[in-house]
Scaffold this motif. Structure first.
Motif, PDB file in Angstrom:
ATOM      1  N   GLU A  18      19.088  45.548  15.742  1.00 24.69           N
ATOM      2  CA  GLU A  18      20.439  45.174  16.174  1.00 24.69           C
ATOM      3  C   GLU A  18      20.529  44.995  17.680  1.00 24.69           C
ATOM      4  OE1 GLU A  18      22.928  47.387  12.552  1.00 24.69           O
ATOM      5  OE2 GLU A  18      22.790  48.314  14.556  1.00 24.69           O
ATOM      6  N   GLY A  19      19.381  45.069  18.364  1.00 24.93           N
ATOM      7  CA  GLY A  19      19.370  44.797  19.798  1.00 24.93           C
ATOM      8  C   GLY A  19      19.290  46.022  20.683  1.00 24.93           C
ATOM      9  N   ASN A  20      18.760  47.112  20.163  1.00 29.27           N
ATOM     10  CA  ASN A  20      18.596  48.334  20.954  1.00 29.27           C
ATOM     11  C   ASN A  20      17.112  48.677  21.085  1.00 29.27           C
ATOM     12  OD1 ASN A  20      21.536  49.221  21.198  1.00 29.27           O
ATOM     13  ND2 ASN A  20      21.308  48.986  18.974  1.00 29.27           N
ATOM     14  N   PRO A  21      16.394  48.029  22.026  1.00 31.89           N
ATOM     15  CA  PRO A  21      14.933  48.209  22.139  1.00 31.89           C
ATOM     16  C   PRO A  21      14.510  49.642  22.462  1.00 31.89           C
ATOM     17  CG  PRO A  21      15.818  47.044  24.053  1.00 31.89           C
ATOM     18  CD  PRO A  21      16.921  47.108  23.050  1.00 31.89           C
ATOM     19  N   GLU A  22      15.418  50.426  23.051  1.00 36.76           N
ATOM     20  CA  GLU A  22      15.047  51.792  23.421  1.00 36.76           C
ATOM     21  C   GLU A  22      14.749  52.678  22.206  1.00 36.76           C
ATOM     22  OE1 GLU A  22      17.909  50.370  24.016  1.00 36.76           O
ATOM     23  OE2 GLU A  22      19.550  51.578  23.190  1.00 36.76           O
ATOM     24  N   SER A  23      15.239  52.264  21.028  1.00 35.38           N
ATOM     25  CA  SER A  23      15.003  53.087  19.841  1.00 35.38           C
ATOM     26  C   SER A  23      13.520  53.152  19.481  1.00 35.38           C
ATOM     27  CB  SER A  23      15.807  52.570  18.643  1.00 35.38           C
ATOM     28  OG  SER A  23      15.402  51.262  18.298  1.00 35.38           O
ATOM     29  N   LEU A  24      12.763  52.061  19.749  1.00 32.13           N
ATOM     30  CA  LEU A  24      11.330  52.089  19.474  1.00 32.13           C
ATOM     31  C   LEU A  24      10.618  53.037  20.431  1.00 32.13           C
ATOM     32  CD1 LEU A  24      10.000  48.525  18.582  1.00 32.13           C
ATOM     33  CD2 LEU A  24      10.678  50.387  17.091  1.00 32.13           C
ATOM     34  N   GLY A  25      11.048  53.024  21.674  1.00 38.46           N
ATOM     35  CA  GLY A  25      10.464  53.933  22.653  1.00 38.46           C
ATOM     36  C   GLY A  25      10.709  55.379  22.271  1.00 38.46           C
ATOM     37  N   PHE A  26      11.927  55.663  21.782  1.00 35.48           N
ATOM     38  CA  PHE A  26      12.243  57.022  21.343  1.00 35.48           C
ATOM     39  C   PHE A  26      11.345  57.421  20.173  1.00 35.48           C
ATOM     40  CE2 PHE A  26      14.844  60.705  20.709  1.00 35.48           C
ATOM     41  CZ  PHE A  26      14.807  60.930  19.340  1.00 35.48           C
ATOM     42  N   LEU A  27      11.169  56.495  19.224  1.00 29.53           N
ATOM     43  CA  LEU A  27      10.314  56.778  18.077  1.00 29.53           C
ATOM     44  C   LEU A  27       8.883  57.092  18.507  1.00 29.53           C
ATOM     45  CD1 LEU A  27      11.177  54.243  15.214  1.00 29.53           C
ATOM     46  CD2 LEU A  27      11.095  56.719  15.055  1.00 29.53           C
ATOM     47  N   SER A  28       8.329  56.253  19.395  1.00 29.65           N
ATOM     48  CA  SER A  28       6.961  56.446  19.869  1.00 29.65           C
ATOM     49  C   SER A  28       6.799  57.792  20.565  1.00 29.65           C
ATOM     50  CB  SER A  28       6.557  55.316  20.828  1.00 29.65           C
ATOM     51  OG  SER A  28       6.488  54.095  20.148  1.00 29.65           O
ATOM     52  N   ASP A  29       7.788  58.138  21.407  1.00 30.53           N
ATOM     53  CA  ASP A  29       7.729  59.415  22.129  1.00 30.53           C
ATOM     54  C   ASP A  29       7.761  60.592  21.163  1.00 30.53           C
ATOM     55  OD1 ASP A  29       7.634  58.032  24.489  1.00 30.53           O
ATOM     56  OD2 ASP A  29       9.760  58.317  24.974  1.00 30.53           O
ATOM     57  N   LYS A  30       8.604  60.477  20.136  1.00 29.22           N
ATOM     58  CA  LYS A  30       8.730  61.560  19.166  1.00 29.22           C
ATOM     59  C   LYS A  30       7.437  61.737  18.378  1.00 29.22           C
ATOM     60  CE  LYS A  30      11.628  64.687  17.840  1.00 29.22           C
ATOM     61  NZ  LYS A  30      12.128  65.682  18.803  1.00 29.22           N
ATOM     62  N   ILE A  31       6.846  60.615  17.987  1.00 27.82           N
ATOM     63  CA  ILE A  31       5.583  60.667  17.231  1.00 27.82           C
ATOM     64  C   ILE A  31       4.484  61.267  18.102  1.00 27.82           C
ATOM     65  CG2 ILE A  31       3.749  59.239  16.226  1.00 27.82           C
ATOM     66  CD1 ILE A  31       5.963  57.381  15.181  1.00 27.82           C
TER      67      ILE A  31
END
Length: 530
Positions: A76-89
């Protein structure tokens, strides 16, 4: 599954999830792969409640429960969510890695080393060599393993006294205290197991001897017909081919040492006036006909060229792509698909089951839409299965290739299990001169290359023994502590090698039932063949 194996599997899956995120392009299969991976991690985390701290477990459950929402935010246009996912993993994976390191400190933690500091002690090879084949598969130099160097001499100072009730002996593995001797013992035990496993005189399966006649006929006659192999195990086929090659030579005769002797001794069919135009072999597996041309060389009458199969690695030609390229094209770089493909190779080898379009779709593989390309791809996979699971073993047996006494059967059976369980990736095995591909590379049994080949065997066996000794004996509970000295290596007993061969190559019905009469067949100098 043991604790350290479970943690390692979780870490690998999280690494795969990170790889997918780094190239995420909103494809449906990427989302499915991520969800499947995190689902597996979540399930595995429940198997280690005493090891994973409460916060890490909660983070894993939260990640799995909310993965769809994070990906939706990104789309939906929120690229930061992928960064959050990567950091969490990465954060979760870091915690798991710390636990793995903690367990590794309790026992030998150098499984994946390349023996840089140990020195891969070369086993003596003969100096005779033969010319390199200019065909699809190179001929192999006359080489050998020094039998005296591998002999089972008493070494009681290296092994602590073990009782009949020791779980290590029940599992087929024992701890050992001398790394260099352990390497030789592991090779010797595997070679002993193979010498009985592929012995046609012990084989009680009538199909084996029927096939042997077909293999001999295909060598002595032009257009001898197709050899049907559906529902026939790799063990049966390899044993049958060995029997045919044995019968190719007059009784008591040594392997031919010149091209002239090949013609006079073998009496195989060859086009008059040609040096290489020998008869062809046709093996049918499902809808795939696997065509090979015999290419006997001095001291190596098992050599051949298989049509429609490229070399190991990704480099090939438009007509014949590399083997790893064909595999990657099917698995799309997914470790889960690689594990599924390894499972299909095991069914191919163990039960003689062809890899069909229906089976591939059922297992979740995506195939070419074009009928011609799809059929061609499936045929290539079946040819790779024939090469890898059958021919790489049969072409190097002692009676076929002079002095090529290395346990390729045990190595390939163990490789199949390591691939199916996710401990190896396809590139580790099928790439050009890959670290665990004991059959990859050029002139692998030549005097020059034998030390490298032996190093691959040692590396493969060390990894295998470590993983499956741990799994069966749960040595996360310190089963090594029963021994007075810290164990530096693990040895697989001949019985374990036999189990591995049955697991990967099948043929349980071929057994005479007395392969491992330790008092007679193996003539063991010590109680446990150490």
């Amino acid at each position: 599954m043991s604790t350290i194996k479970t943690l390692t599997a979780m870490s690998k899956m999280l690494n795969q999830a990170t790889d997918i995120l780094s190239q995420y392009n909103k494809r449906k299969y990427e989302k499915n792969d991520l969800e499947n991976l995190l689902s597996e991690v979540s399930d595995l985390s429940q198997q280690t409640p005493k090891v994973l701290d409460k916060q890490t477990r909660e983070d894993i459950f939260d990640l799995y429960d909310n993965i769809s929402s994070y990906l939706k935010y990104y789309e939906e246009g929120n690229p930061e969510s992928l960064g959050f996912l990567s950091d969490k993993i990465d954060e979760i994976n870091s915690s798991i890695q710390q636990m793995i390191d903690q367990y590794d400190e309790e026992f030998n933690s150098d499984v994946d080393s390349d023996f840089d500091n140990e020195g891969s002690e070369p086993i003596e090879a003969s100096s005779d060599s033969e010319s390199e084949a200019s065909t699809g598969f190179e001929s192999e130099d006359e080489t050998g393993v020094d039998e005296e160097e591998l002999s089972s001499e008493p070494i009681s100072s290296d092994v602590e006294e073990a009782s009949e009730e020791d779980p290590e002996l029940k599992s087929g593995f024992v701890p050992f205290h001398n790394k260099e001797k352990a390497k030789k013992k592991n090779l010797l035990h595997a070679m002993q197991a193979e010498s009985l496993f592929f012995d046609s005189e012990r084989n009680h399966n009538s199909k084996t001897h029927q096939l042997a006649k077909s293999f001999l006929k295909s060598r002595r006659q032009s257009g001898a017909g197709v050899i049907e192999s559906d529902d026939v195990s790799a063990r049966t086929i390899i044993t049958a081919e060995n029997e045919a090659l044995k019968k190719s030579l007059p009784e008591g005769e040594a392997l031919p040492k010149t091209q002239e002797e090949i013609v006079t001794k073998l009496k195989w069919h060859k086009k008059p006036g040609s040096k290489k135009d020998w008869s062809r072999e046709k093996i049918q597996r499902g809808d795939t006909e696997v065509n090979s041309q015999y290419q006997p060389y001095p001291n190596n009458i098992g050599n051949f060229v298989m049509s429609g199969v490229g070399r190991y690695g990704s480099e090939g030609s438009k007509r014949c792509p590399g083997i790893l390229e064909v595999i990657d094209d099917l698995t799309e770089g997914s470790s889960r698909r690689e594990m599924k493909l390894a499972g299909l190779f095991i069914e191919f080898s163990k039960k003689g089951k062809p890899i069909t379009e229906e089976v591939l779709y059922e297992k979740g593989f995506r195939l070419y839409k074009d009928d011609k390309l799809r059929k061609q791809h499936i045929e290539r996979i079946n040819r790779i299965g024939t090469l890898f699971c059958i021919k790489e073993i049969s072409r190097r047996k002692e009676l076929i290739a002079s002095n090529s006494e290395l346990p390729f059967g045990v190595a390939i059976a163990r490789t199949l299990k390591l691939l199916a369980d996710g401990h190896l990736r396809m590139a580790d095995v099928f790439d050009h001169d890959s670290p665990y591909g004991v059959f990859s590379g050029k002139e692998i049994l030549s005097e020059k290359m034998l030390p490298t080949t032996l190093e691959k065997f040692h590396r493969l066996f060390k990894l295998y023994n470590r993983i499956y000794f741990e799994e069966e004996t749960m040595f996360s509970q310190s089963s090594f502590s029963q021994f007075a000295k810290p164990a530096k290596a693990i040895i697989a007993l001949p019985e374990q090698c036999h189990k591995d061969l049955l697991y990967g190559l099948g043929g349980e019905e071929d057994s005479s039932g007395d392969e491992y009469d330790l008092e007679h067949d193996l003539k063991l100098p010590t109680k446990y063949n150490l």
